[in-house]
Design an enzyme around this catalytic site. Structure first.
Site, PDB file in Angstrom:
ATOM      1  N   HIS A 102       0.822  -1.214   0.000  1.00 28.86           N
ATOM      2  CA  HIS A 102       0.000   0.000   0.000  1.00 28.86           C
ATOM      3  C   HIS A 102       0.852   1.259   0.000  1.00 28.86           C
ATOM      4  CE1 HIS A 102       0.730   0.830   4.301  1.00 28.86           C
ATOM      5  NE2 HIS A 102       0.554  -0.460   4.517  1.00 28.86           N
ATOM      6  N   CYS A 129       3.131  -4.766   6.738  1.00 27.09           N
ATOM      7  CA  CYS A 129       2.770  -4.460   5.356  1.00 27.09           C
ATOM      8  C   CYS A 129       3.969  -3.926   4.575  1.00 27.09           C
ATOM      9  CB  CYS A 129       1.637  -3.434   5.308  1.00 27.09           C
ATOM     10  SG  CYS A 129       0.045  -4.098   5.861  1.00 27.09           S
TER      11      CYS A 129
END
Length: 182
Positions: A142, A158
């Site tokens: 992301h 992440c």
């Protein structure tokens, strides 16, 4: 397609940046590179220790992006598929993140609050959701509101990218693409 509302919000956030905005180290800027010829075009290969994500574009060729990755013990490893893709995604920390750092995530304790998408959202402009065996792993590739994290191991697991870079990747990578994190 980006909505007018999202465009205006992103423009306002950009205009609010100080004149001496952070510049990412040039090594982490997207660039075409050579890579092993046996990797299939369309797949993603992430080397967390080097802080690079490779999108294989043709046999022996890739687009390389700089990334921020998970702190020691929180990183994702293995193989997954892109199970979903979202523009300006909503976000809520996992229960484990809230337990690890309740002071940081206090507004999420004992409720179902989900932070709306937009320039202030930690997932940034785009998110690619990693799935294994048809199930969400809760790990993402992301954007980020913290460009200084690129080239570092600081996330909750992440893979973070500069917003402009994740937008470019998002447009290139199809749902179902294989992601390998070594």
């Amino acid at each position: 397609m980006i909505s007018r509302r999202s465009f205006v919000a992103a423009a306002a956030a950009t205009a609010a940046l100080p004149a001496q905005a952070f510049q990412v180290d040039p090594i982490y800027l997207p660039q075409k590179v050579s890579i092993k010829k046996d990797l299939e075009p369309g797949q993603l290969l992430i080397l967390p220790r080097a802080h690079f994500l490779y999108f294989i574009t043709a046999p022996g060729e890739a687009m390389r992006y700089g990334v921020g990755v998970g702190k020691a013990g929180l990183e994702f490893t293995g193989t997954a598929k892109i199970g979903a893709k979202k523009q300006w995604p909503t976000w809520r920390p996992t229960n484990e993140m809230i337990s690890r750092d309740p002071h940081l995530y206090g507004k999420f304790i004992d409720n179902d609050y989900v932070q709306p998408g937009g320039p202030g959202n930690p997932l940034g402009a785009r998110a690619l959701y990693l799935f294994q065996n048809g199930r969400d792993t809760f790990f993402r590739i992301h954007g980020t509101t913290s460009p200084r994290s690129i080239g570092r191991s600081v996330s909750n697991g992440c893979i973070r990218m500069i917003n402009d870079h994740v937008i470019d990747l998002y447009d290139r990578v199809p749902k179902g693409a294989t992601v390998t994190v070594l």
